[in-house]
Design a protein around this motif. Structure first.
Motif, PDB file in Angstrom:
ATOM      1  N   THR A 176       9.293  55.561  -0.504  1.00 30.94           N
ATOM      2  CA  THR A 176       9.298  54.391  -1.155  1.00 30.94           C
ATOM      3  C   THR A 176       9.574  53.498  -1.350  1.00 30.94           C
ATOM      4  O   THR A 176       9.037  52.318  -1.009  1.00 30.94           O
ATOM      5  N   ASN A 177      10.471  52.690  -0.154  1.00 30.42           N
ATOM      6  CA  ASN A 177      11.115  51.446   0.318  1.00 30.42           C
ATOM      7  C   ASN A 177      10.038  51.034   1.505  1.00 30.42           C
ATOM      8  O   ASN A 177      10.795  50.093   2.318  1.00 30.42           O
ATOM      9  N   ASN A 178       9.644  51.703   2.486  1.00 34.92           N
ATOM     10  CA  ASN A 178       8.908  51.384   3.561  1.00 34.92           C
ATOM     11  C   ASN A 178       7.719  51.528   3.650  1.00 34.92           C
ATOM     12  O   ASN A 178       6.577  51.734   3.120  1.00 34.92           O
ATOM     13  N   ARG A 179       6.917  50.056   5.221  1.00 36.80           N
ATOM     14  CA  ARG A 179       5.538  50.739   5.268  1.00 36.80           C
ATOM     15  C   ARG A 179       4.916  51.024   6.456  1.00 36.80           C
ATOM     16  O   ARG A 179       6.271  50.088   7.461  1.00 36.80           O
ATOM     17  N   MET A 180       3.942  51.560   6.394  1.00 40.93           N
ATOM     18  CA  MET A 180       3.077  51.296   8.297  1.00 40.93           C
ATOM     19  C   MET A 180       1.725  50.472   8.450  1.00 40.93           C
ATOM     20  O   MET A 180       1.334  51.541   7.585  1.00 40.93           O
ATOM     21  N   PHE A 181       1.365  49.944   9.027  1.00 47.71           N
ATOM     22  CA  PHE A 181       0.640  50.247   9.103  1.00 47.71           C
ATOM     23  C   PHE A 181      -0.203  50.203  10.690  1.00 47.71           C
ATOM     24  O   PHE A 181       0.759  49.875  11.586  1.00 47.71           O
ATOM     25  N   VAL A 182      -1.608  51.246  10.838  1.00 49.30           N
ATOM     26  CA  VAL A 182      -1.318  51.576  12.165  1.00 49.30           C
ATOM     27  C   VAL A 182      -2.754  51.199  12.928  1.00 49.30           C
ATOM     28  O   VAL A 182      -4.213  51.090  11.919  1.00 49.30           O
ATOM     29  N   ALA A 183      -2.958  50.616  13.604  1.00 46.17           N
ATOM     30  CA  ALA A 183      -4.494  49.529  13.845  1.00 46.17           C
ATOM     31  C   ALA A 183      -5.569  50.802  14.290  1.00 46.17           C
ATOM     32  O   ALA A 183      -5.624  51.599  15.129  1.00 46.17           O
ATOM     33  N   ASP A 184      -6.792  51.217  13.713  1.00 46.16           N
ATOM     34  CA  ASP A 184      -7.847  51.713  14.233  1.00 46.16           C
ATOM     35  C   ASP A 184      -8.178  50.865  15.587  1.00 46.16           C
ATOM     36  O   ASP A 184      -7.998  48.853  15.587  1.00 46.16           O
ATOM     37  N   LEU A 185      -9.598  51.192  15.837  1.00 50.00           N
ATOM     38  CA  LEU A 185     -10.381  50.261  16.971  1.00 50.00           C
ATOM     39  C   LEU A 185     -10.485  48.896  16.667  1.00 50.00           C
ATOM     40  O   LEU A 185     -10.102  48.488  17.604  1.00 50.00           O
ATOM     41  N   GLY A 186     -10.895  48.954  16.243  1.00 49.25           N
ATOM     42  CA  GLY A 186     -11.385  47.508  14.858  1.00 49.25           C
ATOM     43  C   GLY A 186     -10.842  46.184  14.969  1.00 49.25           C
ATOM     44  O   GLY A 186     -10.576  45.632  15.383  1.00 49.25           O
ATOM     45  N   ALA A 187      -8.870  46.699  14.263  1.00 49.16           N
ATOM     46  CA  ALA A 187      -7.993  46.135  14.207  1.00 49.16           C
ATOM     47  C   ALA A 187      -7.329  45.512  15.696  1.00 49.16           C
ATOM     48  O   ALA A 187      -6.829  44.552  15.580  1.00 49.16           O
ATOM     49  N   TYR A 188      -7.650  46.435  16.640  1.00 49.08           N
ATOM     50  CA  TYR A 188      -6.419  45.951  17.450  1.00 49.08           C
ATOM     51  C   TYR A 188      -7.195  45.200  18.342  1.00 49.08           C
ATOM     52  O   TYR A 188      -7.119  44.337  18.902  1.00 49.08           O
ATOM     53  N   SER A 189      -9.252  45.659  18.323  1.00 52.45           N
ATOM     54  CA  SER A 189      -9.734  44.312  18.869  1.00 52.45           C
ATOM     55  C   SER A 189      -9.467  42.979  17.649  1.00 52.45           C
ATOM     56  O   SER A 189      -9.885  41.994  18.648  1.00 52.45           O
ATOM     57  N   GLN A 190      -9.502  43.380  16.534  1.00 51.95           N
ATOM     58  CA  GLN A 190      -9.844  41.819  15.907  1.00 51.95           C
ATOM     59  C   GLN A 190      -8.427  41.054  16.962  1.00 51.95           C
ATOM     60  O   GLN A 190      -7.946  39.799  16.721  1.00 51.95           O
ATOM     61  N   GLY A 191      -6.874  41.233  16.958  1.00 51.50           N
ATOM     62  CA  GLY A 191      -5.793  41.070  17.131  1.00 51.50           C
ATOM     63  C   GLY A 191      -5.885  40.401  18.574  1.00 51.50           C
ATOM     64  O   GLY A 191      -5.317  38.983  18.826  1.00 51.50           O
ATOM     65  N   ILE A 192      -6.678  40.829  19.423  1.00 47.99           N
ATOM     66  CA  ILE A 192      -6.990  40.880  21.000  1.00 47.99           C
ATOM     67  C   ILE A 192      -7.616  39.097  21.092  1.00 47.99           C
ATOM     68  O   ILE A 192      -7.294  39.113  21.195  1.00 47.99           O
ATOM     69  N   GLN A 193      -8.617  39.680  20.398  1.00 50.74           N
ATOM     70  CA  GLN A 193      -9.737  38.344  19.899  1.00 50.74           C
ATOM     71  C   GLN A 193      -8.637  37.011  18.994  1.00 50.74           C
ATOM     72  O   GLN A 193      -8.387  36.210  19.723  1.00 50.74           O
ATOM     73  N   TYR A 215       3.623  46.656  19.153  1.00 50.28           N
ATOM     74  CA  TYR A 215       3.325  45.708  17.682  1.00 50.28           C
ATOM     75  C   TYR A 215       1.710  44.949  17.964  1.00 50.28           C
ATOM     76  O   TYR A 215       1.563  44.703  16.851  1.00 50.28           O
ATOM     77  N   MET A 216       0.715  45.506  18.712  1.00 49.31           N
ATOM     78  CA  MET A 216      -0.530  45.228  19.011  1.00 49.31           C
ATOM     79  C   MET A 216      -0.939  46.643  17.673  1.00 49.31           C
ATOM     80  O   MET A 216      -2.869  46.344  17.655  1.00 49.31           O
ATOM     81  N   PHE A 217      -0.277  47.423  17.945  1.00 49.06           N
ATOM     82  CA  PHE A 217      -1.003  48.841  17.813  1.00 49.06           C
ATOM     83  C   PHE A 217      -0.688  49.282  16.214  1.00 49.06           C
ATOM     84  O   PHE A 217      -0.530  50.310  15.432  1.00 49.06           O
ATOM     85  N   ILE A 218       0.086  49.302  15.882  1.00 51.70           N
ATOM     86  CA  ILE A 218       1.828  49.703  14.482  1.00 51.70           C
ATOM     87  C   ILE A 218       2.794  48.489  14.376  1.00 51.70           C
ATOM     88  O   ILE A 218       3.389  48.114  14.977  1.00 51.70           O
TER      89      ILE A 218
END
Length: 225
Positions: A176-193, A215-218
């Motif tokens: 309830t008090n936590n959040r998690m975000f996992v990058a898909d390939l598109g999100a990882y590529s965005q981070g690299i760019q 931290y680039m993935f999760i």
């Protein structure tokens, strides 16, 4: 009646923090049509006298994630220097963040935790200032603002790349008090760019970081308030 958009603010300490630490979250939230994303960077990154260059790089990075240039706020305050040793005034950090949060009618803030991921004093001060604001501001006493702190992990997990997603799922951080975000390939590529926009910072170890940092993935967060 049209539903009000949620406004999410990322509070970072330096240009490049947004993509080195918060990429999966930024990429996910900016895809959502019901969310407006803004970025508040508390310094220009002028430690090596490259502040003017790094401000421009930050805007380019943000645009890569889909933000507009006017959604990027960069603070240039002599009392908030880019420095691993100088201590920031937490009341000043709180006041700075509060002004932006109130002006933008912000619902949620994402920032560092008490260990600052890398242990950098500015990262920790960003967290302490945001926490101070959230817990003491009269403005948010009745109009709550949600604050989430990015989880710092040990060295082995930090550089376990995408494998840490398995560990995080195993730890069942999504409560309830936590959040998690996992990058898909598109999100990882965005981070690299986005990181490639920070040309002045692309030394060899940061290139390795893009491959091996979890931290680039999760991103995993704990609710502060």
């Amino acid at each position: 009646q049209q539903k009000k958009q949620k406004h999410v603010l990322f509070v970072t300490a330096h240009p490049d923090d947004e993509c080195m630490f918060f990429s999966p979250t930024l990429a996910y939230l900016n895809r959502r049509p019901d969310v407006t994303v803004s970025l508040l960077c508390l310094t220009t990154g002028n430690h090596d006298k490259l502040g003017d260059v790094r401000k421009k790089e930050l805007v380019k990075s943000a645009v890569t994630f889909g933000l507009t240039p006017d959604s990027v706020i960069i603070v240039d305050d002599q009392y908030l220097p880019d420095s691993p040793t100088k201590v920031w005034n937490l009341a000043l950090v709180a006041k700075t963040v509060e002004a932006v949060a109130v002006a933008g009618d912000v619902d949620t803030i994402f920032t560092f935790d008490q260990r600052g991921v890398s242990g950098h004093q500015n990262h920790i001060a960003a967290y302490m200032g945001v926490k101070h604001m959230a817990l003491t501001s009269q403005r948010f006493k009745f109009q709550k603002i949600n604050v989430y702190a990015l989880e710092s992990v040990g060295l082995a997990r930090k550089f376990s790349s995408i494998l840490d997603t398995l560990f995080a799922y195993g730890m069942s951080v999504t409560g309830t008090n936590n959040r998690m975000f996992v990058a898909d390939l598109g999100a990882y590529s965005q981070g690299i760019q986005a990181m490639l926009m920070h040309e002045s910072q692309l030394v060899w170890f940061r290139k390795l970081y893009l491959v091996f940092s979890r931290y680039m993935f999760i991103n995993t967060y704990t609710k502060v308030n």
